[in-house]
Design a protein around this motif. Sequence first.
Motif, short mmCIF file in Angstrom:
data_model
loop_
_atom_site.label_atom_id
_atom_site.label_comp_id
_atom_site.label_asym_id
_atom_site.label_seq_id
_atom_site.Cartn_x
_atom_site.Cartn_y
_atom_site.Cartn_z
N PRO A 49 0.84 -1.19 0.00
CA PRO A 49 0.00 0.00 0.00
C PRO A 49 0.88 1.25 0.00
N CYS A 50 0.44 2.26 -0.67
CA CYS A 50 1.23 3.49 -0.80
C CYS A 50 1.61 4.07 0.56
N ARG A 51 0.77 3.90 1.54
CA ARG A 51 1.02 4.45 2.88
C ARG A 51 2.25 3.86 3.55
N TYR A 52 2.71 2.70 3.07
CA TYR A 52 3.85 2.03 3.71
C TYR A 52 5.15 2.19 2.94
N LEU A 53 5.23 3.21 2.10
CA LEU A 53 6.49 3.48 1.39
C LEU A 53 7.59 3.80 2.39
N PRO A 54 8.83 3.38 2.11
CA PRO A 54 9.94 3.74 3.00
C PRO A 54 10.11 5.25 3.09
N ASP A 55 10.64 5.71 4.21
CA ASP A 55 10.79 7.14 4.46
C ASP A 55 11.71 7.83 3.46
N ARG A 56 12.61 7.10 2.83
CA ARG A 56 13.55 7.73 1.89
C ARG A 56 12.85 8.37 0.69
N PHE A 57 11.60 7.98 0.43
CA PHE A 57 10.85 8.56 -0.69
C PHE A 57 10.05 9.78 -0.28
N GLY A 58 10.07 10.13 0.98
CA GLY A 58 9.31 11.27 1.46
C GLY A 58 7.90 10.85 1.83
N PRO A 59 7.03 11.83 2.08
CA PRO A 59 5.65 11.52 2.46
C PRO A 59 4.94 10.74 1.35
N TRP A 60 4.21 9.72 1.73
CA TRP A 60 3.53 8.91 0.72
C TRP A 60 2.52 9.73 -0.07
N GLN A 61 1.94 10.77 0.56
CA GLN A 61 0.97 11.62 -0.14
C GLN A 61 1.63 12.33 -1.32
N SER A 62 2.90 12.71 -1.15
CA SER A 62 3.62 13.39 -2.23
C SER A 62 3.85 12.46 -3.40
N VAL A 63 4.23 11.22 -3.09
CA VAL A 63 4.45 10.22 -4.16
C VAL A 63 3.14 9.97 -4.89
N TYR A 64 2.07 9.77 -4.14
CA TYR A 64 0.79 9.48 -4.77
C TYR A 64 0.28 10.67 -5.59
N SER A 65 0.40 11.87 -5.06
CA SER A 65 -0.12 13.03 -5.81
C SER A 65 0.71 13.28 -7.07
N ARG A 66 2.00 13.02 -7.03
CA ARG A 66 2.82 13.16 -8.24
C ARG A 66 2.42 12.09 -9.25
N PHE A 67 2.18 10.87 -8.79
CA PHE A 67 1.72 9.79 -9.67
C PHE A 67 0.41 10.18 -10.36
N ARG A 68 -0.55 10.70 -9.61
CA ARG A 68 -1.84 11.11 -10.17
C ARG A 68 -1.68 12.27 -11.16
N ALA A 69 -0.84 13.24 -10.81
CA ALA A 69 -0.62 14.38 -11.70
C ALA A 69 -0.01 13.92 -13.01
N TRP A 70 0.96 13.04 -12.93
CA TRP A 70 1.60 12.52 -14.16
C TRP A 70 0.64 11.67 -14.98
N THR A 71 -0.26 10.97 -14.30
CA THR A 71 -1.26 10.18 -15.02
C THR A 71 -2.19 11.09 -15.80
N LYS A 72 -2.68 12.13 -15.13
CA LYS A 72 -3.59 13.08 -15.80
C LYS A 72 -2.91 13.83 -16.93
N ALA A 73 -1.61 14.10 -16.78
CA ALA A 73 -0.88 14.85 -17.80
C ALA A 73 -0.42 13.97 -18.98
N GLY A 74 -0.63 12.65 -18.88
CA GLY A 74 -0.24 11.76 -19.97
C GLY A 74 1.24 11.42 -20.00
N VAL A 75 1.93 11.60 -18.89
CA VAL A 75 3.38 11.34 -18.84
C VAL A 75 3.68 9.87 -19.11
N TRP A 76 2.88 8.96 -18.53
CA TRP A 76 3.15 7.53 -18.70
C TRP A 76 3.01 7.10 -20.15
N GLU A 77 2.04 7.66 -20.86
CA GLU A 77 1.88 7.33 -22.29
C GLU A 77 3.07 7.85 -23.09
#
Length: 125
Positions: A49-77
């Motif tokens: 689960p995203c909430r259990y990311l290791p601390d070295r990646f920063g707050p899990w909310q930041s990782v998830y919100s960046r993932f969502r932003a990149w998804t909406k922006a079409g970065v993965w495609e």
Amino acid sequence: MKRHEISEKQWNRIRDKFPPEKKPQRGRPGKSNREMLNGILYWLNTGIPCRYLPDRFGPWQSVYSRFRAWTKAGVWENILTALIEQDLVDGTTLMLDSTTIKVHQHTSRGKKGDITRKPDGAEGA
């Protein structure tokens, strides 16, 4: 390089496909795109689960919100297209996340708790 993180060579192939990093205005500066990508890759490759990311990646909310932003922006495609153009991935690559695949009760042709339903055409038999 740690497990589930991309190498320098891999990063150089896709770094221009990400949105520009924002300059810090107040507070502490945000993590770089590469650090966020490593957090996302760790999250998706391990299946935790995203909430259990290791601390070295920063707050899990930041990782998830960046993932969502990149998804909406079409970065993965854009990244997938770039990798296909470089012949690193073929065009038939398919990825599924089974945690989001749910079967509706109508697809199983029965109602919840109804185990006596007969197949179509067997009503009068």
